[in-house]
Each structure stands twice: as structure tokens, then as C-alpha cells.
Design a protein around this motif. Structure first.
Motif, PDB file in Angstrom:
ATOM      1  N   LYS A 369       2.149  -5.101  -4.752  1.00  0.00           N
ATOM      2  CA  LYS A 369       1.617  -6.044  -3.940  1.00  0.00           C
ATOM      3  C   LYS A 369       2.203  -7.412  -4.384  1.00  0.00           C
ATOM      4  CE  LYS A 369      -1.122  -7.887  -0.684  1.00  0.00           C
ATOM      5  NZ  LYS A 369      -0.641  -8.122   0.919  1.00  0.00           N
ATOM      6  N   VAL A 370       1.809  -7.780  -5.529  1.00  0.00           N
ATOM      7  CA  VAL A 370       2.215  -9.047  -5.721  1.00  0.00           C
ATOM      8  C   VAL A 370       3.804  -9.439  -5.952  1.00  0.00           C
ATOM      9  CG1 VAL A 370       2.205 -10.733  -7.835  1.00  0.00           C
ATOM     10  CG2 VAL A 370      -0.032  -9.340  -7.521  1.00  0.00           C
ATOM     11  N   SER A 371       4.595  -8.472  -6.169  1.00  0.00           N
ATOM     12  CA  SER A 371       5.993  -8.482  -6.284  1.00  0.00           C
ATOM     13  C   SER A 371       6.523  -8.709  -4.704  1.00  0.00           C
ATOM     14  CB  SER A 371       6.809  -7.356  -7.004  1.00  0.00           C
ATOM     15  OG  SER A 371       6.122  -7.405  -8.296  1.00  0.00           O
ATOM     16  N   THR A 372       6.168  -7.896  -3.800  1.00  0.00           N
ATOM     17  CA  THR A 372       6.779  -7.509  -2.598  1.00  0.00           C
ATOM     18  C   THR A 372       6.027  -8.250  -1.270  1.00  0.00           C
ATOM     19  OG1 THR A 372       5.589  -5.409  -2.118  1.00  0.00           O
ATOM     20  CG2 THR A 372       7.704  -5.461  -3.399  1.00  0.00           C
ATOM     21  N   GLY A 373       4.813  -8.513  -1.813  1.00  0.00           N
ATOM     22  CA  GLY A 373       3.741  -9.134  -0.929  1.00  0.00           C
ATOM     23  C   GLY A 373       3.260  -7.863  -0.036  1.00  0.00           C
ATOM     24  N   SER A 374       3.458  -6.795  -0.060  1.00  0.00           N
ATOM     25  CA  SER A 374       2.954  -5.652   0.688  1.00  0.00           C
ATOM     26  C   SER A 374       2.751  -4.563   0.078  1.00  0.00           C
ATOM     27  CB  SER A 374       4.024  -5.346   1.730  1.00  0.00           C
ATOM     28  OG  SER A 374       3.687  -4.023   2.548  1.00  0.00           O
ATOM     29  N   PHE A 375       1.710  -3.835   0.459  1.00  0.00           N
ATOM     30  CA  PHE A 375       1.136  -2.537   0.063  1.00  0.00           C
ATOM     31  C   PHE A 375       2.174  -1.226   0.418  1.00  0.00           C
ATOM     32  CE2 PHE A 375      -3.104  -4.246  -0.645  1.00  0.00           C
ATOM     33  CZ  PHE A 375      -3.039  -4.525  -2.015  1.00  0.00           C
ATOM     34  N   GLN A 376       3.221  -1.731   1.290  1.00  0.00           N
ATOM     35  CA  GLN A 376       4.075  -0.644   1.693  1.00  0.00           C
ATOM     36  C   GLN A 376       4.723   0.227   0.752  1.00  0.00           C
ATOM     37  OE1 GLN A 376       6.059  -1.367   5.497  1.00  0.00           O
ATOM     38  NE2 GLN A 376       4.761  -2.693   6.304  1.00  0.00           N
ATOM     39  N   ALA A 377       4.988  -0.431  -0.009  1.00  0.00           N
ATOM     40  CA  ALA A 377       6.146   0.208  -1.237  1.00  0.00           C
ATOM     41  C   ALA A 377       5.031   1.145  -1.970  1.00  0.00           C
ATOM     42  CB  ALA A 377       6.530  -0.760  -2.119  1.00  0.00           C
ATOM     43  N   ILE A 378       3.705   1.140  -2.358  1.00  0.00           N
ATOM     44  CA  ILE A 378       3.292   1.889  -3.000  1.00  0.00           C
ATOM     45  C   ILE A 378       2.781   2.983  -2.229  1.00  0.00           C
ATOM     46  CG2 ILE A 378       0.596   0.992  -2.338  1.00  0.00           C
ATOM     47  CD1 ILE A 378       1.838   2.611  -5.786  1.00  0.00           C
ATOM     48  N   TYR A 379       2.692   2.981  -0.693  1.00  0.00           N
ATOM     49  CA  TYR A 379       2.432   4.149  -0.114  1.00  0.00           C
ATOM     50  C   TYR A 379       3.554   4.824   0.261  1.00  0.00           C
ATOM     51  CZ  TYR A 379      -2.453   2.942   1.106  1.00  0.00           C
ATOM     52  OH  TYR A 379      -3.844   2.595   1.219  1.00  0.00           O
ATOM     53  N   LEU A 380       4.805   4.314   0.208  1.00  0.00           N
ATOM     54  CA  LEU A 380       6.045   4.994   0.045  1.00  0.00           C
ATOM     55  C   LEU A 380       6.152   5.971  -1.401  1.00  0.00           C
ATOM     56  CD1 LEU A 380       8.561   2.599   1.276  1.00  0.00           C
ATOM     57  CD2 LEU A 380       8.276   4.626   2.459  1.00  0.00           C
ATOM     58  N   ALA A 381       5.814   5.305  -2.490  1.00  0.00           N
ATOM     59  CA  ALA A 381       5.592   6.043  -3.579  1.00  0.00           C
ATOM     60  C   ALA A 381       4.617   6.892  -3.639  1.00  0.00           C
ATOM     61  CB  ALA A 381       5.281   5.118  -4.814  1.00  0.00           C
ATOM     62  N   MET A 382       3.781   7.039  -2.890  1.00  0.00           N
ATOM     63  CA  MET A 382       2.709   8.102  -2.690  1.00  0.00           C
ATOM     64  C   MET A 382       3.233   9.025  -1.882  1.00  0.00           C
ATOM     65  SD  MET A 382      -1.129   6.288  -1.716  1.00  0.00           S
ATOM     66  CE  MET A 382      -1.152   4.336  -2.390  1.00  0.00           C
ATOM     67  N   LEU A 383       3.992   8.618  -0.762  1.00  0.00           N
ATOM     68  CA  LEU A 383       4.560   9.764  -0.031  1.00  0.00           C
ATOM     69  C   LEU A 383       5.686  10.619  -0.802  1.00  0.00           C
ATOM     70  CD1 LEU A 383       5.876  11.031   2.578  1.00  0.00           C
ATOM     71  CD2 LEU A 383       7.385   8.834   2.739  1.00  0.00           C
ATOM     72  N   ALA A 384       6.594   9.978  -1.785  1.00  0.00           N
ATOM     73  CA  ALA A 384       7.378  10.693  -2.638  1.00  0.00           C
ATOM     74  C   ALA A 384       6.893  11.589  -3.616  1.00  0.00           C
ATOM     75  CB  ALA A 384       8.366   9.508  -3.357  1.00  0.00           C
ATOM     76  N   ALA A 385       5.482  10.908  -4.092  1.00  0.00           N
ATOM     77  CA  ALA A 385       4.655  11.908  -5.176  1.00  0.00           C
ATOM     78  C   ALA A 385       4.208  13.031  -4.452  1.00  0.00           C
ATOM     79  CB  ALA A 385       3.610  11.014  -5.618  1.00  0.00           C
ATOM     80  N   ALA A 386       3.629  13.019  -3.118  1.00  0.00           N
ATOM     81  CA  ALA A 386       3.213  14.058  -2.435  1.00  0.00           C
ATOM     82  C   ALA A 386       4.499  15.052  -2.131  1.00  0.00           C
ATOM     83  CB  ALA A 386       2.673  13.674  -1.078  1.00  0.00           C
ATOM     84  N   LEU A 387       5.622  14.700  -1.821  1.00  0.00           N
ATOM     85  CA  LEU A 387       6.663  15.512  -1.545  1.00  0.00           C
ATOM     86  C   LEU A 387       7.092  16.477  -2.906  1.00  0.00           C
ATOM     87  CD1 LEU A 387       8.950  13.464   0.985  1.00  0.00           C
ATOM     88  CD2 LEU A 387       7.614  15.198   1.579  1.00  0.00           C
ATOM     89  N   CYS A 388       7.094  15.407  -3.978  1.00  0.00           N
ATOM     90  CA  CYS A 388       7.560  16.210  -5.087  1.00  0.00           C
ATOM     91  C   CYS A 388       6.429  17.411  -5.731  1.00  0.00           C
ATOM     92  CB  CYS A 388       7.591  15.192  -6.489  1.00  0.00           C
ATOM     93  SG  CYS A 388       9.071  14.144  -6.203  1.00  0.00           S
ATOM     94  N   SER A 389       5.239  17.110  -5.233  1.00  0.00           N
ATOM     95  CA  SER A 389       4.317  17.996  -5.567  1.00  0.00           C
ATOM     96  C   SER A 389       4.537  19.212  -4.424  1.00  0.00           C
ATOM     97  CB  SER A 389       2.732  17.416  -5.298  1.00  0.00           C
ATOM     98  OG  SER A 389       2.526  16.357  -5.953  1.00  0.00           O
TER      99      SER A 389
END
Length: 411
Positions: A369-389
Motif C-alpha cells: 500500500k505504501v509502495s504502490t498507493g493501492s491495496f490491489q497488489a496484495i489482492y492480486l497476491a491473494m489471488l495467486a496464493a489461492a490458485l497455488c492452493s
């Protein structure tokens, strides 16, 4: 199973669901819901609140490890009954606290009770619930948190303004004390029967049991639980901030999203668990992780569409369905494939991995959030983690293979 055994099994599942509602719903989620009312009587800063929250998480992770070891030593049922009794005492104690330090200590113990009661339930359930119904049973238990949170809402709405926060702690403490008494009376050994959750195998040392764990499968389960923490915990941590701060929704709309998650969670765990009993737990896990990935994708889509409410509510419905199901399916799978005497150990270490995943996800969310100004990157990371699971679950062995192997061995 005889009709008496079936009745006892159902009764135990209902009690265990109530125990989860107590230790998680009351023990971990009532405090943040009434913290502002507490701060008016016992002033403390938000920094102190953060420290207390950290203590709760530390208590959970420490007891997740210890409960697995102690379950092997003393048995699953004594751990469960002892934990619910301690939970009742701590809730009553919070009604009497006069300083922040004592409150923090009691909340940390409550965090430990949540882990210490959930870990041994995996082992108990594998013994008292028929294999064909374990998905439903653990799905219902994992939904217990949503029932506890629902009761929190009723108590807060009905009594916080008029009776004060101490009354809420005293009331929940009395409720849990009554449940603890019911547990001691109803789960004790009937005359002529073995104790519930007594191992049907010779006792072995903890080291001996660890050495017999299949390393590849154990590592896969621990990785899966780490990914669960990475995907599920930050989803909840940043949901309100994301919806209000970035998507531009009102506080009421964000609160409604949480209400939807809770209501769906009250039935979602049981529904997916029932499906798991039909299609196997492994394939139910694959489906659930895909639903979780879909929730992340829909949430991002709602944000890009400027706060599309139908898409948003579809996203949180998917999350409520997946979140509570995951925390029933994974322990059900562990109980099936590792069996009595080992499942509690694996689940204990898995909860440590879950906690670390949550810590990594929450820290990464703040940094992104601090680096990019948005939470969208972390939700993309969650999407990737769910697909890996989902991929991980798809390549893991079916629990039915272990059931057939056990049947062949007993034959």
C-alpha cells in the motif's frame, strides 16, 4: 454405528461447534467490536491496542504448537474441556479488569484457548464421527466462529449502550461456563465405554510419531496452510480500508459486506462439508480455493468498475463461502490421511504455518500500500496464493486411498 452412538456423535459436534463459537467468536472477536467503549473507561492508545492484538496472535501460535504436543501426552478431550473452562474464566475475568496490562494478558490467554481447543478437535472428530460425515461435521465446527460473531452483534446491539462493556464480558463468560459444564457432563465416559477420543493405537513418543510422518505430504499440508494464511488473513484485514479508502464506498456499505460474509459463513462451511463427503475432501478443497480466487478477482473487478455493488457483494458471498469451508476441509483432510495420534501434531504445526502466512500477508499488504498507493497488489497476491492452493490440492492424494489402505490393514 448404533443409534446411541449416532446421537452421541451429533451431540458432540453441536457442543464442539458451540466451543468454537465461544473461543473464537467471544474470545477473539468481541474485544475489537467493543474496544471504543472499553477505551472510554480504561484509556489506552491505538499503539497499545496493536500490542494487545499482537499478544493475542502470539498466544494463538504458541498454544497451537503446545496443544499438538500436549494432546499426544494427555489426550484430545482433556485438552478441549480444559480449554473451554479456561476460556470461561478469562471472559469472566475481563468483566473485572481495572488496567490494560491485565486485560492484555487475559486476551492473550483467550487467543491461546482458541488454538488449544481447535487443534485437538481434529483428532476427536476422526474418532467420534463416521468418515462419511466428517466433512459436514468439521465444516459445521469451522462455521462456529460466525455464530459467535452473530451473538456478539445481538449482545452489543441490545446491551452495550445500557449495561456497559463489562456486562457483555460477564454474560459471555456465563454462557461459556454453562457450555463447559455441559461438556463435562455430556462428553464424559459412559459406564463400560472407553473415553471419547482415546487412541485405538499403542502410545508412541512424540519424536517417534514425528519420524513416521510422510515428509512430502506433511510439507504439502504445511505449505497449504501457509498459503491459507497468506490469502485469507489480509483479505479480512484490509477489506474495510480497501472498500472505503480506495473503492469509495460508505461505511454502511462496507459494514454490509461484513454482514454478508457472516451470514454466508453460518451455512457455507456445512454446505461445502456436505459436498466434500460426496466428492472427496480433496476435490472440495480444489473447488473452494477456486471460489476464493474468484472472490479476489471479483473484488478487484468491483474496484475497477468504481464500486459496482452487485459484483462486490458477489465477491464477499464467495469469500464467506470459501473462508469457513477452508478451515473445515483442511483439518478434515488431515484427520483422514494422518489418523489418530498424528493428526493433532500435523494440525498444530499447520496452525503455526497459518499464523506465519497471515503475518507475511498483513505485512506485505501494508508495504505494498505504501509502495504502490493501492491495496490491489496484495489482492492480486491473494489471488495467486489461492490458485497455488487449488493446484496443490489437485495433486495431493485422495483421502479415500488412505481409507482403503486402513481397511485392508484391519482386514
Amino acid at each position: 454405528m448404533s443409534s446411541a452412538g449416532r446421537k452421541r456423535s451429533i451431540e458432540a459436534v453441536v457442543l464442539f461447534t458451540a466451543f468454537i463459537a465461544s473461543t473464537y467468536g467471544f474470545g477473539m472477536y468481541l474485544f475489537p467490536a467493543i474496544v471504543e467503549a472499553i477505551r472510554r473507561d480504561l484509556p489506552f492508545t491505538y499503539d497499545a491496542m496493536g500490542v494487545i492484538s499482537g499478544f493475542v496472535q502470539a498466544g494463538f501460535m504458541l498454544c497451537a504448537l503446545l496443544s499438538g504436543l500436549l494432546t499426544v501426552r494427555f489426550g484430545a478431550l482433556p485438552m478441549i474441556l480444559g480449554s473451554i473452562a479456561v476460556c470461561a474464566a478469562c471472559l469472566c475475568g475481563l468483566a473485572l479488569v481495572t488496567d490494560v496490562v491485565a486485560m492484555g494478558v487475559l486476551l492473550a490467554v483467550l487467543g491461546g484457548c482458541a488454538a488449544a481447543i481447535w487443534v485437538p478437535m481434529v483428532e476427536v472428530s476422526s474418532e467420534i464421527v463416521p468418515r462419511s460425515h466428517q466433512g459436514k461435521a468439521l465444516g459445521l465446527m469451522s462455521s462456529g466462529t460466525s455464530y459467535g460473531v452473530f451473538v456478539n452483534g445481538l449482545l452489543i446491539t441490545g446491551f452495550l449502550a445500557t449495561e456497559g462493556w463489562r456486562f457483555l464480558w460477564a454474560t459471555t463468560g456465563a454462557i461459556v461456563a454453562a457450555l463447559a459444564l455441559a461438556g463435562f457432563l455430556r462428553l464424559r465416559r459412559p459406564a463400560g465405554e472407553r473415553p471419547v477420543a482415546e487412541a485405538a493405537v499403542p502410545r508412541a513418543s512424540i519424536g517417534g510419531r514425528l519420524r513416521t510422518l510422510p515428509p512430502g505430504l506433511t510439507a504439502a499440508v504445511l505449505l497449504m496452510m501457509f498459503l491459507n494464511g497468506l490469502s485469507c488473513m489480509p483479505y479480512q484485514t484490509y477489506l474495510s480500508t480497501f472498500l472505503q479508502g480506495e473503492v469509495g464506498l460508505s461505511q454502511g456499505a462496507a459494514a454490509m459486506a461484513w454482514s454478508v460474509i457472516g451470514v454466508v459463513g453460518m451455512v457455507g462451511g456445512f454446505a461445502i462439508g456436505a459436498l466434500a463427503d460426496r466428492i472427496t475432501v480433496r476435490w472440495a478443497m480444489v473447488l473452494t480455493y477456486l471460489i476464493l480466487a474468484g472472490s479476489c478477482l471479483l473484488l478487484l473487478q468491483a474496484a475497477l468498475a468504481g464500486g459496482n455493488l452487485p459484483v462486490l457483494y458477489l465477491a464477499v458471498v464467495a469469500f464467506g463461502l470459501a473462508f469457513y469451508a477452508i478451515f473445515g476441509l483442511v483439518p478434515a483432510y488431515i484427520g483422514h490421511v494422518f489418523g489418530t495420534g498424528k493428526s493433532a501434531l500435523v494440525f498444530a504445526f499447520g496452525n503455526i504455518a497459518l499464523g506465519f502466512g497471515g503475518i507475511v500477508g498483513n505485512m506485505a499488504g501494508g508495504w505494498l500500500k505504501v509502495s504502490t498507493g493501492s491495496f490491489q497488489a496484495i489482492y492480486l497476491a491473494m489471488l495467486a496464493a489461492a490458485l497455488c492452493s487449488a493446484l496443490l490440492a489437485a495433486v495431493m492424494p485422495s483421502e479415500r486411498r488412505f481409507a482403503m489402505a486402513a481397511g485392508g490393514a484391519s482386514a
